[in-house]
Design a protein around this motif. Structure first.
Motif, PDB file in Angstrom:
ATOM      1  N   LEU A 254       0.711  -1.389  -0.202  1.00 14.84           N
ATOM      2  CA  LEU A 254      -0.142  -0.440  -0.339  1.00 14.84           C
ATOM      3  C   LEU A 254       0.870   1.400   0.008  1.00 14.84           C
ATOM      4  CD1 LEU A 254      -2.939  -1.512   2.611  1.00 14.84           C
ATOM      5  CD2 LEU A 254      -2.444  -1.160  -0.507  1.00 14.84           C
ATOM      6  N   LEU A 255       2.261   1.347   0.426  1.00  6.42           N
ATOM      7  CA  LEU A 255       3.093   2.278   0.754  1.00  6.42           C
ATOM      8  C   LEU A 255       3.528   2.543  -0.486  1.00  6.42           C
ATOM      9  CD1 LEU A 255       4.179   2.268   4.504  1.00  6.42           C
ATOM     10  CD2 LEU A 255       2.722   4.019   3.487  1.00  6.42           C
ATOM     11  N   THR A 256       3.137   0.778  -1.313  1.00  5.07           N
ATOM     12  CA  THR A 256       4.186   1.503  -2.798  1.00  5.07           C
ATOM     13  C   THR A 256       3.054   1.776  -3.831  1.00  5.07           C
ATOM     14  OG1 THR A 256       4.742  -0.449  -3.037  1.00  5.07           O
ATOM     15  CG2 THR A 256       6.470   0.700  -1.751  1.00  5.07           C
ATOM     16  N   HIS A 257       1.804   2.052  -3.154  1.00  2.47           N
ATOM     17  CA  HIS A 257       0.726   2.100  -4.274  1.00  2.47           C
ATOM     18  C   HIS A 257      -0.016   2.903  -3.720  1.00  2.47           C
ATOM     19  CE1 HIS A 257       2.615  -2.044  -5.597  1.00  2.47           C
ATOM     20  NE2 HIS A 257       1.977  -1.523  -7.121  1.00  2.47           N
ATOM     21  N   PRO A 258       0.873   4.691  -4.072  1.00  2.00           N
ATOM     22  CA  PRO A 258      -0.357   5.757  -3.503  1.00  2.00           C
ATOM     23  C   PRO A 258      -1.934   5.813  -3.729  1.00  2.00           C
ATOM     24  CG  PRO A 258       1.209   6.164  -4.904  1.00  2.00           C
ATOM     25  CD  PRO A 258       1.720   5.218  -4.673  1.00  2.00           C
ATOM     26  N   ASP A 259      -1.993   4.933  -4.701  1.00  2.00           N
ATOM     27  CA  ASP A 259      -3.088   4.834  -5.817  1.00  2.00           C
ATOM     28  C   ASP A 259      -3.882   4.604  -4.829  1.00  2.00           C
ATOM     29  OD1 ASP A 259      -1.668   3.432  -7.050  1.00  2.00           O
ATOM     30  OD2 ASP A 259      -3.558   3.060  -8.181  1.00  2.00           O
ATOM     31  N   GLN A 260      -4.230   3.258  -5.068  1.00  2.00           N
ATOM     32  CA  GLN A 260      -4.686   2.562  -4.248  1.00  2.00           C
ATOM     33  C   GLN A 260      -4.855   2.622  -2.661  1.00  2.00           C
ATOM     34  OE1 GLN A 260      -5.933  -0.693  -6.328  1.00  2.00           O
ATOM     35  NE2 GLN A 260      -5.132   0.795  -7.291  1.00  2.00           N
TER      36      GLN A 260
END
Length: 404
Positions: A254-260
């Motif tokens: 989640l921290l590396t996919h800020p869009d999600q």
């Protein structure tokens, strides 16, 4: 065991999946095994009764017990190996059915739902401790991801609070697969469970272990002493190790996919589905227990002979483009296509994870509360610098440094 495969199981097993659905290879101890990598074939191996978990279930005893050789390679003496290689995960009906029935009521959807308030309370207390350590960095694995599930499963099973820290150390030793420390840790665990059984027999409480003791004492044919020890060992280890690393892996995702992450912040109703997608995309279990062909089986264009070992590869199945559109993309709005979880992260068939409902709930509560409590949560290192443990068949962080 190749360093390249351990470093990139997604790419490595993905190449196997696309080159050949069923391929001959070597198990950890060097024995021959068929690797099954595509989604439909993996589900077949996990659910088809022609594939069994116990090599002794193969007619004519045609199967070599690869587990026994692995235990020998790890330095585990025979009197201890039965607790790791002869438990509920390694049995077939009717023994598996009997053992699963004894513990399944503890993990029903209703029982898990009743536990939610307790999971939330434990989570809140751990987050208070994290807040006190702000701004960090802190190791989220050690301070949050592990303490939550081990507290919950130990309370369910009946492991006293004072004994829980040492289970963390024993668990580390077992999953390390290091022959210098694994046998001693296993012996200590078995001795501890025997001691705990004695204490619970003298002063029973309202927990799973006390219930198992009553079953054993009232009808020893339903549960042997060794089976009781193995059940406790399996439930405690499986009940916290995998969930801890689901929480850790999902936090990184989640921290590396800020869009999600942004979608979840705007619409918390997405959390249950998000946890399901995270289990598919970064679940910690990549390989399951070996199966053995009980008869000749045609699968993926090859003939697997009776007695031959089969390794179902969950990670490649969960990224199979035949089943998932754009499988490499993390998409928390992705929904199952009508077949249960829509992934095999919790397994499939008779050996589907007993604690799946509990793991999903703990993951949802933990991640939701963590993200809400710390809006500035961030990795304390570059994602490329994260230390992933080199453990075959698993995706686990050695530590997860974050700032809160």
């Amino acid at each position: 065991m190749s360093p390249e495969l351990l470093a990139d199981p997604y790419g490595g097993y993905g190449k196997l999946r696309e080159q050949a659905p069923v391929v001959r290879g070597q198990f950890m101890e060097g024995g021959p095994v068929w690797f099954v990598t595509r989604y439909d074939d993996v589900r077949t191996v996990l659910a088809d009764p022609r594939f069994v978990n116990d090599p002794a279930s193969v007619p004519g005893a045609a199967a070599q017990d690869i587990r026994k050789r692995l235990m020998e390679r790890l330095g585990v003496p025979a009197e201890l190996s039965r607790y790791l290689a002869r438990g509920i995960i390694d049995t077939d009906p009717p023994d598996h059915t009997r053992l699963r029935k004894l513990v399944s009521r503890t993990f029903t959807v209703r029982r898990v739902a009743d536990l939610r308030s307790r999971v939330e309370a434990i989570t809140a207390a751990l987050l208070d401790d994290l807040a006190a350590a702000a701004p960090g960095p802190v190791d989220l694995i050690e301070t949050f991801a592990y303490p939550l599930p081990i507290t919950v499963i130990c309370e369910l099973v009946g492991i006293p609070e004072a004994d829980r820290p040492v289970w963390r150390e024993w668990g580390r030793a077992l999953v390390s697969m290091n022959p210098e420390i694994l046998p001693d840790a296993l012996r200590a665990m078995v001795d501890h469970i025997h001691d705990l059984i004695g204490r619970r027999r003298a002063a029973p409480t309202d927990d799973l272990l006390s219930g198992l003791i009553r079953t054993h004492d009232e009808d020893g044919d339903r549960l042997s002493d060794g089976e009781m020890v193995s059940l406790v060992l399996t439930l405690v280890l499986a009940g916290h190790e995998t969930t801890a690393h689901l929480i850790g892996n999902a936090t990184v995702a989640l921290l590396t996919h800020p869009d999600q992450l942004g979608l979840l912040r705007r619409d918390p109703a997405l959390w249950p589905g998000a946890v399901n997608e995270l289990m598919r995309w970064c679940g910690p279990v990549h390989l399951v227990r070996l199966r053995y062909a009980a008869t000749d089986v045609e699968l993926g264009g090859v003939t697997i002979r009776a007695g031959e070992a089969v390794q179902a590869v969950l990670v490649s199945a969960n990224f199979d483009p035949r089943e998932y559109p754009d499988p490499d993309r993390l998409d928390i709005t992705r929904r199952p296509g009508g077949r249960g979880d829509g992934h095999v992260g919790f397994g499939h068939g008779a050996h589907y994870c007993l604690g799946a409902a509990l793991a999903r709930q703990e993951g949802e509560v933990a991640l939701h509360a963590l993200i809400d409590r710390f809006p500035d949560l961030a990795l304390a290192v570059d994602p490329a610098e994260l230390a992933w443990q080199q453990v075959p068949g698993a995706r686990r962080l050695a530590e997860l440094p974050v700032t809160v």
